[in-house]
Design a protein around this motif. Sequence first.
Motif, PDB file in Angstrom:
ATOM      1  N   ALA A 291       0.852  -1.194   0.000  1.00 17.80           N
ATOM      2  CA  ALA A 291       0.000   0.000   0.000  1.00 17.80           C
ATOM      3  C   ALA A 291       0.879   1.231   0.000  1.00 17.80           C
ATOM      4  N   VAL A 292       0.491   2.209  -0.806  1.00 15.76           N
ATOM      5  CA  VAL A 292       1.190   3.494  -0.856  1.00 15.76           C
ATOM      6  C   VAL A 292       0.166   4.601  -0.617  1.00 15.76           C
ATOM      7  N   THR A 293       0.604   5.708  -0.050  1.00 17.99           N
ATOM      8  CA  THR A 293      -0.319   6.807   0.268  1.00 17.99           C
ATOM      9  C   THR A 293       0.282   8.132  -0.156  1.00 17.99           C
ATOM     10  N   GLU A 294      -0.599   9.126  -0.216  1.00 18.23           N
ATOM     11  CA  GLU A 294      -0.183  10.517  -0.429  1.00 18.23           C
ATOM     12  C   GLU A 294      -1.114  11.406   0.367  1.00 18.23           C
ATOM     13  N   ASP A 295      -0.544  12.436   0.952  1.00 21.21           N
ATOM     14  CA  ASP A 295      -1.338  13.364   1.756  1.00 21.21           C
ATOM     15  C   ASP A 295      -2.259  14.161   0.825  1.00 21.21           C
ATOM     16  N   PHE A 296      -3.571  14.035   1.063  1.00 21.83           N
ATOM     17  CA  PHE A 296      -4.573  14.717   0.224  1.00 21.83           C
ATOM     18  C   PHE A 296      -4.953  16.082   0.784  1.00 21.83           C
ATOM     19  N   THR A 297      -4.415  16.408   1.984  1.00 23.63           N
ATOM     20  CA  THR A 297      -4.821  17.655   2.652  1.00 23.63           C
ATOM     21  C   THR A 297      -4.476  18.904   1.854  1.00 23.63           C
ATOM     22  N   PRO A 298      -3.256  19.060   1.327  1.00 28.43           N
ATOM     23  CA  PRO A 298      -2.953  20.278   0.555  1.00 28.43           C
ATOM     24  C   PRO A 298      -3.840  20.426  -0.677  1.00 28.43           C
ATOM     25  N   LEU A 299      -4.125  19.293  -1.323  1.00 28.04           N
ATOM     26  CA  LEU A 299      -4.972  19.369  -2.507  1.00 28.04           C
ATOM     27  C   LEU A 299      -6.403  19.760  -2.140  1.00 28.04           C
ATOM     28  N   GLU A 300      -6.895  19.224  -1.014  1.00 31.47           N
ATOM     29  CA  GLU A 300      -8.240  19.611  -0.570  1.00 31.47           C
ATOM     30  C   GLU A 300      -8.299  21.089  -0.213  1.00 31.47           C
ATOM     31  N   SER A 301      -7.246  21.585   0.424  1.00 31.74           N
ATOM     32  CA  SER A 301      -7.215  23.021   0.759  1.00 31.74           C
ATOM     33  C   SER A 301      -7.238  23.869  -0.502  1.00 31.74           C
ATOM     34  N   GLY A 302      -6.459  23.435  -1.512  1.00 30.63           N
ATOM     35  CA  GLY A 302      -6.469  24.164  -2.775  1.00 30.63           C
ATOM     36  C   GLY A 302      -7.827  24.106  -3.456  1.00 30.63           C
ATOM     37  N   LEU A 303      -8.473  22.924  -3.372  1.00 29.23           N
ATOM     38  CA  LEU A 303      -9.813  22.815  -3.950  1.00 29.23           C
ATOM     39  C   LEU A 303     -10.801  23.723  -3.232  1.00 29.23           C
ATOM     40  N   LYS A 304     -10.686  23.803  -1.914  1.00 29.98           N
ATOM     41  CA  LYS A 304     -11.602  24.673  -1.168  1.00 29.98           C
ATOM     42  C   LYS A 304     -11.411  26.129  -1.571  1.00 29.98           C
ATOM     43  N   ARG A 305     -10.145  26.558  -1.705  1.00 26.18           N
ATOM     44  CA  ARG A 305      -9.907  27.950  -2.133  1.00 26.18           C
ATOM     45  C   ARG A 305     -10.470  28.191  -3.532  1.00 26.18           C
ATOM     46  N   LEU A 306     -10.267  27.206  -4.407  1.00 29.41           N
ATOM     47  CA  LEU A 306     -10.798  27.351  -5.760  1.00 29.41           C
ATOM     48  C   LEU A 306     -12.320  27.410  -5.764  1.00 29.41           C
ATOM     49  N   LEU A 307     -12.941  26.551  -4.934  1.00 31.12           N
ATOM     50  CA  LEU A 307     -14.406  26.542  -4.875  1.00 31.12           C
ATOM     51  C   LEU A 307     -14.945  27.842  -4.288  1.00 31.12           C
ATOM     52  N   TRP A 308     -14.227  28.402  -3.311  1.00 27.80           N
ATOM     53  CA  TRP A 308     -14.677  29.689  -2.775  1.00 27.80           C
ATOM     54  C   TRP A 308     -14.622  30.779  -3.843  1.00 27.80           C
ATOM     55  N   ARG A 309     -13.551  30.747  -4.609  1.00 25.09           N
ATOM     56  CA  ARG A 309     -13.447  31.739  -5.683  1.00 25.09           C
ATOM     57  C   ARG A 309     -14.528  31.521  -6.734  1.00 25.09           C
ATOM     58  N   LEU A 310     -14.717  30.239  -7.078  1.00 23.94           N
ATOM     59  CA  LEU A 310     -15.782  29.944  -8.036  1.00 23.94           C
ATOM     60  C   LEU A 310     -17.151  30.323  -7.476  1.00 23.94           C
ATOM     61  N   GLY A 311     -17.325  30.089  -6.152  1.00 25.77           N
ATOM     62  CA  GLY A 311     -18.595  30.461  -5.528  1.00 25.77           C
ATOM     63  C   GLY A 311     -18.843  31.958  -5.613  1.00 25.77           C
ATOM     64  N   GLY A 312     -17.787  32.749  -5.363  1.00 21.88           N
ATOM     65  CA  GLY A 312     -17.937  34.193  -5.494  1.00 21.88           C
ATOM     66  C   GLY A 312     -18.282  34.602  -6.909  1.00 21.88           C
ATOM     67  N   PHE A 313     -17.600  33.959  -7.871  1.00 23.65           N
ATOM     68  CA  PHE A 313     -17.906  34.264  -9.266  1.00 23.65           C
ATOM     69  C   PHE A 313     -19.341  33.866  -9.615  1.00 23.65           C
ATOM     70  N   VAL A 314     -19.753  32.688  -9.103  1.00 24.13           N
ATOM     71  CA  VAL A 314     -21.126  32.246  -9.375  1.00 24.13           C
ATOM     72  C   VAL A 314     -22.134  33.203  -8.764  1.00 24.13           C
ATOM     73  N   LEU A 315     -21.855  33.688  -7.549  1.00 25.51           N
ATOM     74  CA  LEU A 315     -22.772  34.644  -6.923  1.00 25.51           C
ATOM     75  C   LEU A 315     -22.849  35.940  -7.730  1.00 25.51           C
ATOM     76  N   LEU A 316     -21.693  36.396  -8.201  1.00 23.45           N
ATOM     77  CA  LEU A 316     -21.714  37.601  -9.039  1.00 23.45           C
ATOM     78  C   LEU A 316     -22.503  37.353 -10.322  1.00 23.45           C
ATOM     79  N   ALA A 317     -22.263  36.162 -10.931  1.00 22.32           N
ATOM     80  CA  ALA A 317     -23.009  35.839 -12.143  1.00 22.32           C
ATOM     81  C   ALA A 317     -24.493  35.711 -11.845  1.00 22.32           C
ATOM     82  N   PHE A 318     -24.826  35.125 -10.667  1.00 24.97           N
ATOM     83  CA  PHE A 318     -26.224  34.991 -10.274  1.00 24.97           C
ATOM     84  C   PHE A 318     -26.878  36.356 -10.121  1.00 24.97           C
TER      85      PHE A 318
END
Length: 449
Positions: free
Chosen positions: A141-168
């Motif tokens: 079994a091999v692993t990789e820490d998914f935490t940094p990627l999840e943090s980056g996804l959250k930041r991206l989703l927040w930005r996308l959420g802001g853009f979606v709200l502006l578009a809305f």
Amino acid sequence: MISLQTRLSASLMGVLGVLTALIAVTGSYSLHRIAENFVASRLEHDLEAVLTALSFDAAGHPQLTLERINVAFQRPYSGHYYRIETPNGQLRSRSLWDADLALPPLAAERATRTFTAGPEGQRLLLVGRAFVVQDQPIMIAVTEDFTPLESGLKRLLWRLGGFVLLAFGALLLLQRLMVRRCLAPLEDVRRELPRLERGEIARLSVRAPAEILPLVAELNRLLDLMGQRQRRTRQALGNLAHALKTPLTALTQLVDQPPPAPDNSGFWQDLRQQLAQIRRLTERELKRARIVGAGNPGQRVLLAREVEDLIETLHRIHRDRALHFEVRIPPDSVFPGDRDDLLELLGNLLDNACQWANRVVRLTVGTESEQLWLRVEDDGPGCPPEQLASLRQRGVRIDESRAGHGLGLAISNDIVAQYSGQLNLASSETLGGLLAEAVLPISPPTGPC
């Protein structure tokens, strides 16, 4: 009551809100799956590298060639970990330091993918599989820490959420402007209604959406009809007032200068004549004022039933004469208008034919090119061609010896005109008498738009 604009705006806001939420949820899930698949693909390559670097010594203990694997497995708590289990021992990556990595149940036919907790609160994506190497079952079994990627996804989703709200917000503003612009003609109609009530305008403008254009056209048609009826009523009252002046003056003179008692027969005859004149004038204008016209666009009168009753009435009126009525009406023929107008129209035409006919009166009904025609003929003496046009005038009688006031054809002409039709007078080719033909549009006109 909630306005149409508010209801449309609220509905569109609800739809846009649901769509925005669906897009946000779907986008978040899709990005997360894409990131997970990307990391899992990389871990499968690391798994193959570890498997390639694995070997066994003479005693059957596992050993690993570290130079052939990723250096991240050597850095403590890097998030890149591996664990190898064999019947003769196990190997762990140096990066685990003094921590342990529990292995889930692994299958040989496919790689297992799961999330597990790692050292220092790391959230690890684990990829593992069971193998058989040199006749020994092993699990890697091999692993990789998914935490940094999840943090980056959250930041991206927040930005996308802001853009979606502006578009809305922009879409809401745009749809409100579009709704207001589309409903602007309704607002124009609403502003015109008070002006119509004050008499500043006679009709509503027809600059309206196609959905309500029939309503505006129907309102204008009804306004035109009301105007026609008002003008007709005023004209009838004016005509009546003007026509009554002469007989009233004559009556006043008769009352002011009564004749001597022995010789008053002429007095009573003049009195009766003036009263008959007043009654005739009143009857004429009342009949003209009662014409309804094409008021109800969906109104239809079944001709056969009404004509049957009318013929029976004429039989009783002219029972002293052996008149024969020939009626030719197709089944389901209808008159596109008011029942009283139909009875007045046909009653006048048929009664005029009865007065002049020798024996035969014929009524023929037919349709052609979106028109209904009612044709009445008789076998009487007819009318000279040069006098046909004058028959439509009020009070004109070709033969003063006949009963009547000369109003029947004039009133019939008024009724036909109210329905935008035409009354034609000619000589009957088959019976030899007068032919009166009323031609009416099957669909009553809605007036100019």
